[in-house]
Design a protein around this motif. Structure first.
Motif, PDB file in Angstrom:
ATOM      1  N   UNK A 125       0.827  -1.213   0.000  1.00 45.29           N
ATOM      2  CA  UNK A 125       0.000   0.000   0.000  1.00 45.29           C
ATOM      3  C   UNK A 125       0.862   1.265   0.000  1.00 45.29           C
ATOM      4  N   UNK A 126       1.998   1.224   0.695  1.00 55.13           N
ATOM      5  CA  UNK A 126       2.883   2.394   0.721  1.00 55.13           C
ATOM      6  C   UNK A 126       3.459   2.664  -0.660  1.00 55.13           C
ATOM      7  N   UNK A 127       3.884   1.621  -1.356  1.00 53.43           N
ATOM      8  CA  UNK A 127       4.435   1.785  -2.701  1.00 53.43           C
ATOM      9  C   UNK A 127       3.383   2.341  -3.665  1.00 53.43           C
ATOM     10  N   UNK A 128       2.169   1.829  -3.556  1.00 55.14           N
ATOM     11  CA  UNK A 128       1.106   2.241  -4.486  1.00 55.14           C
ATOM     12  C   UNK A 128       0.620   3.652  -4.182  1.00 55.14           C
ATOM     13  N   UNK A 129       0.281   3.922  -2.923  1.00 55.56           N
ATOM     14  CA  UNK A 129      -0.245   5.238  -2.562  1.00 55.56           C
ATOM     15  C   UNK A 129       0.825   6.329  -2.685  1.00 55.56           C
ATOM     16  N   UNK A 130       2.080   5.948  -2.480  1.00 54.00           N
ATOM     17  CA  UNK A 130       3.155   6.921  -2.579  1.00 54.00           C
ATOM     18  C   UNK A 130       3.398   7.425  -3.991  1.00 54.00           C
ATOM     19  N   UNK A 131       2.971   6.659  -4.983  1.00 56.37           N
ATOM     20  CA  UNK A 131       3.210   7.057  -6.374  1.00 56.37           C
ATOM     21  C   UNK A 131       1.935   7.417  -7.130  1.00 56.37           C
ATOM     22  N   UNK A 132       0.794   7.242  -6.507  1.00 56.49           N
ATOM     23  CA  UNK A 132      -0.459   7.482  -7.218  1.00 56.49           C
ATOM     24  C   UNK A 132      -0.651   8.962  -7.576  1.00 56.49           C
ATOM     25  N   UNK A 134       1.537  10.932  -8.888  1.00 62.79           N
ATOM     26  CA  UNK A 134       2.112  11.174 -10.218  1.00 62.79           C
ATOM     27  C   UNK A 134       1.095  10.845 -11.310  1.00 62.79           C
ATOM     28  N   UNK A 135       0.411   9.701 -11.113  1.00 61.55           N
ATOM     29  CA  UNK A 135      -0.547   9.241 -12.118  1.00 61.55           C
ATOM     30  C   UNK A 135      -1.728  10.199 -12.214  1.00 61.55           C
ATOM     31  N   UNK A 136      -2.238  10.629 -11.060  1.00 61.78           N
ATOM     32  CA  UNK A 136      -3.384  11.541 -11.046  1.00 61.78           C
ATOM     33  C   UNK A 136      -3.012  12.874 -11.687  1.00 61.78           C
ATOM     34  N   UNK A 137      -1.833  13.403 -11.324  1.00 57.20           N
ATOM     35  CA  UNK A 137      -1.391  14.690 -11.886  1.00 57.20           C
ATOM     36  C   UNK A 137      -1.214  14.596 -13.399  1.00 57.20           C
ATOM     37  N   UNK A 138      -0.588  13.510 -13.853  1.00 58.26           N
ATOM     38  CA  UNK A 138      -0.366  13.345 -15.294  1.00 58.26           C
ATOM     39  C   UNK A 138      -1.687  13.213 -16.040  1.00 58.26           C
TER      40      UNK A 138
END
Length: 231
Positions: A125-132, A134-138
């Motif tokens: 969950x830390x890996x996924x939520x920590x990078x989400x 970037x995806x939302x902004x892009x």
């Protein structure tokens, strides 16, 4: 239940395989559209094939670095998650740090202590939520980037290229400086990579060696990695 059995189970392979398939499909769609756009703007088949070849060769070096990182991540959080995360994000440093923060929050030191199911869950969950972010902004900003670029550059292509080049140099300088100041093997690898790249770029430009221009990044990365590992 053993955490690593969960991490390498068939359901995990299926769950992690779905986003990887989506990434591959996305890459194929982009490639097809880029090829069609190239024909529309007048690029020849030879030019486009050369661009594809050069891009594929240039990607070998960075891919090997990611693969080496995936092997370490594979041991700590399992094959499926390591495969999926580095297929989507590709940042070995971020994934390892994020997973370590996640397991540490429940009292488990990643790579040293025995991984528990709870620690694995928190790491994922830390890996996924920590990078989400970037995806939302892009996703939100992608359709508006043309307007942003025009506003920043004032419609001047030369100015936009200068800004883009400065941004790339700044990003790589920031990443390199964090290794240089440590004065360890990472610093040695960073300096060696820069030296090899400078030498190969000079030779390939002066002698106009086309194949070397395509391979210089991969050669620099591998040479720096091997020499650093030996010493």
């Amino acid at each position: 239940m053993d955490a690593m059995k969960i991490a390498n189970s068939i359901p995990m392979w299926i769950a992690c395989g779905i986003p990887v398939i989506l990434v591959i499909a996305q890459a194929l769609i982009f490639a097809k559209k880029s090829y069609s756009a190239g024909k529309k703007i007048g690029l020849t088949e030879k030019q486009m094939k050369n661009a594809i070849k050069s891009s594929a060769i240039t990607s070998i070096g960075p891919s090997i670095v990611i693969l080496s990182g995936m092997l370490s991540l594979l041991i700590t959080v399992g094959g499926p998650m390591a495969w999926m995360r580095l297929s989507l994000i590709g940042s070995v440093m971020f994934e390892s740090i994020a997973a370590g923060f996640g397991t540490a929050s429940v009292g488990v030191q990643l790579g040293a202590d025995t991984l528990t199911p709870l620690a694995l869950d928190i790491a994922v969950w830390t890996m996924i939520l920590g990078s989400i972010g970037w995806i939302i902004f892009a996703t939100i900003s992608a359709s508006r980037m043309d307007k942003v670029q025009h506003k920043i550059s004032g419609g001047d292509p030369a100015k936009l290229m200068a800004i883009s080049s400065a941004a790339i140099i700044g990003a790589f300088s920031s990443m390199s400086s964090s290794h240089l100041i440590k004065l360890n093997k990472n610093s040695v690898a960073c300096v060696l990579g820069a030296v090899f790249m400078a030498i190969l770029l000079t030779i390939s430009e002066k002698k106009n060696i086309k194949w070397l221009k395509e391979w210089n990044l991969t050669i620099s990365i591998l040479a720096a990695m091997i020499i650093t590992a030996v010493i």
